[in-house]
Design an enzyme around this catalytic site. Structure first.
Site, PDB file in Angstrom:
ATOM      1  N   LYS A   1       0.855  -1.181   0.000  1.00 29.39           N
ATOM      2  CA  LYS A   1       0.000   0.000   0.000  1.00 29.39           C
ATOM      3  C   LYS A   1       0.893   1.234   0.000  1.00 29.39           C
ATOM      4  O   LYS A   1       1.793   1.363   0.840  1.00 29.39           O
ATOM      5  CB  LYS A   1      -0.899   0.026   1.244  1.00 29.39           C
TER       6      LYS A   1
ATOM      7  N   THR B   1      -3.971  -5.445   0.422  1.00 29.23           N
ATOM      8  CA  THR B   1      -3.354  -4.132   0.648  1.00 29.23           C
ATOM      9  C   THR B   1      -4.228  -3.273   1.554  1.00 29.23           C
ATOM     10  O   THR B   1      -3.713  -2.394   2.254  1.00 29.23           O
ATOM     11  CB  THR B   1      -3.099  -3.402  -0.680  1.00 29.23           C
ATOM     12  N   ASP B   2      -5.524  -3.513   1.577  1.00 34.65           N
ATOM     13  CA  ASP B   2      -6.390  -2.782   2.502  1.00 34.65           C
ATOM     14  C   ASP B   2      -6.032  -3.119   3.951  1.00 34.65           C
ATOM     15  O   ASP B   2      -6.083  -2.265   4.833  1.00 34.65           O
ATOM     16  CB  ASP B   2      -7.857  -3.109   2.221  1.00 34.65           C
TER      17      ASP B   2
ATOM     18  N   PHE C   1     -17.915  22.334  13.472  1.00 32.86           N
ATOM     19  CA  PHE C   1     -18.701  22.600  12.267  1.00 32.86           C
ATOM     20  C   PHE C   1     -20.035  21.878  12.401  1.00 32.86           C
ATOM     21  O   PHE C   1     -20.104  20.667  12.303  1.00 32.86           O
ATOM     22  CB  PHE C   1     -17.970  22.154  11.004  1.00 32.86           C
TER      23      PHE C   1
ATOM     24  N   ARG D   1     -12.918  19.092  16.003  1.00 36.75           N
ATOM     25  CA  ARG D   1     -12.323  18.526  14.807  1.00 36.75           C
ATOM     26  C   ARG D   1     -10.942  19.139  14.570  1.00 36.75           C
ATOM     27  O   ARG D   1     -10.595  20.180  15.142  1.00 36.75           O
ATOM     28  CB  ARG D   1     -13.197  18.780  13.582  1.00 36.75           C
TER      29      ARG D   1
ATOM     30  N   GLN E   1     -14.810  29.689   7.269  1.00 36.25           N
ATOM     31  CA  GLN E   1     -15.134  31.057   6.844  1.00 36.25           C
ATOM     32  C   GLN E   1     -14.880  32.051   7.973  1.00 36.25           C
ATOM     33  O   GLN E   1     -14.333  33.133   7.752  1.00 36.25           O
ATOM     34  CB  GLN E   1     -16.598  31.135   6.392  1.00 36.25           C
TER      35      GLN E   1
ATOM     36  N   ASN F   1      -9.750  23.583   2.526  1.00 31.92           N
ATOM     37  CA  ASN F   1      -9.934  22.829   3.761  1.00 31.92           C
ATOM     38  C   ASN F   1      -9.284  21.458   3.612  1.00 31.92           C
ATOM     39  O   ASN F   1      -9.768  20.612   2.864  1.00 31.92           O
ATOM     40  CB  ASN F   1     -11.432  22.690   4.063  1.00 31.92           C
TER      41      ASN F   1
ATOM     42  N   HIS G   1      -8.978  18.212   4.772  1.00 31.39           N
ATOM     43  CA  HIS G   1      -9.795  17.396   5.662  1.00 31.39           C
ATOM     44  C   HIS G   1      -8.971  16.318   6.362  1.00 31.39           C
ATOM     45  O   HIS G   1      -8.123  15.650   5.767  1.00 31.39           O
ATOM     46  CB  HIS G   1     -10.929  16.739   4.873  1.00 31.39           C
TER      47      HIS G   1
END
Length: 319
Positions: free
Chosen positions: A21, A66-67, A175, A192, A240, A266, A268
């Site tokens: 991976k 691979t996962d 958020f 977050r 924002q 952003n 994430h």
């Protein structure tokens, strides 16, 4: 002429082979009370061994998905922590070779991205939530300084800026309360990771040789500092809101700047689901995140001094 059957390729011989991976982007946040520590790695794993049957016959009996390799990277970040890139790689390589009989060699390549803690202001002008900021970071050595100078024989326009200034808050960001429709799946977040690449351009008031020019290097460094401090010291309810506070901090503190345009993608960070492996993520000691680079939300706006005209093109800062 006889056909070669499945898995029988005449004189063809399988040479060196490997699988695994690539580029598992793992971010580990470790917490010591209000003080957070950050490890940001890009991990690629390659496994070699008895893989003849999968290549020649299509038998997957010796193949670790691979996962599963990806899941192991994230699980080990939570189970063992990341003391160093080297030690983390040792944990992973030993695990794959000793836990899978068919695997005889594991190669783990790691890129580590350095972050520096943001030094906050000491002038009493902090925003809410900034009494003891020890959770804000800036990527080391990333940004590019920019300048655009225009002259028409009568007056000057100078626009300075920066791009690729990567910053991250590991807490003090929420958020929620957003509009929802039948396609909305995003869960509301009350704590977050907030990360972005700051792309900024700011226009100086100076326009004539008859006026004293700003001290350009000092103006750049102090504007950059205000952007960083506002990012760190804002308790964010949206990117924002953070953007406006960053622009407003510059306008309020740099009298030579009349306009600033900000573009904030952003970046994430999603909590990794470790429950299938019997692990609890996001506990008091920290959490493991998957850093996604695309697609990304793109937040853009201009902040002006009252009475100033907007002249910076809206596409000048887009990443």
């Amino acid at each position: 002429m006889a056909r070669v059957g499945p898995g029988r390729s005449g004189a063809a011989v399988l040479g060196q082979n490997q699988y695994g991976k690539a580029e598992c982007r793992v971010v580990k946040v470790s917490r010591e009370g209000a003080t957070h520590h950050l490890k940001d790695l890009n991990v690629s794993v390659a496994l070699s061994g008895d893989m003849t049957d999968v290549h020649r016959e299509g038998s997957n009996a010796n193949v670790l998905p691979t996962d599963t390799v990806k899941n192991t990277v994230f699980a080990f970040a939570q189970e063992h922590g990341i003391a160093s890139a080297e030690q983390f790689g040792i944990h992973l390589a030993r695990h794959f070779v000793t836990s899978q009989e068919a695997i005889t060699r594991a190669r783990v390549r790691i890129e580590e991205y350095a972050w520096q803690r943001v030094e906050t202001s000491d002038d009493g002008s902090r925003f809410v939530g900034a009494d003891a900021v020890r959770h804000s970071f800036v990527r080391a050595g990333q940004e590019v300084r920019t300048a655009q100078v225009s002259y028409d024989g009568r007056g000057w326009e100078v626009i300075s800026g920066l791009s690729g200034l990567t910053v991250l808050n590991s807490t003090n960001s929420e958020f929620w309360g957003y509009a929802k429709d039948r396609y909305t799946t995003l869960k509301e977040a009350y704590d977050r990771v907030l990360a972005t690449d700051v792309h900024a351009r700011w226009r100086y008031r100076w326009a004539s040789d008859g006026e004293p020019a700003p001290r350009w290097d000092t103006a750049y460094e102090r504007t950059r500092t205000h952007l960083l401090q506002a990012f760190a010291e804002t308790y964010s309810l949206s990117l924002q809101q953070t953007l406006f506070q960053m622009g407003a901090r510059v306008i309020d503190n740099r009298q030579e700047v009349d306009e600033i345009r900000l573009s904030l993608p952003n970046k994430h960070h999603f909590l990794v689901d470790l429950e299938p492996f019997g692990l609890t993520n996001a506990n008091a000691d920290g959490a493991v995140y998957y850093a996604a680079d695309r697609p990304y939300g793109l937040i853009e706006a201009t902040v002006l001094r009252e009475g100033a005209n907007q002249t910076i093109p809206t596409d000048l800062t887009s990443p």
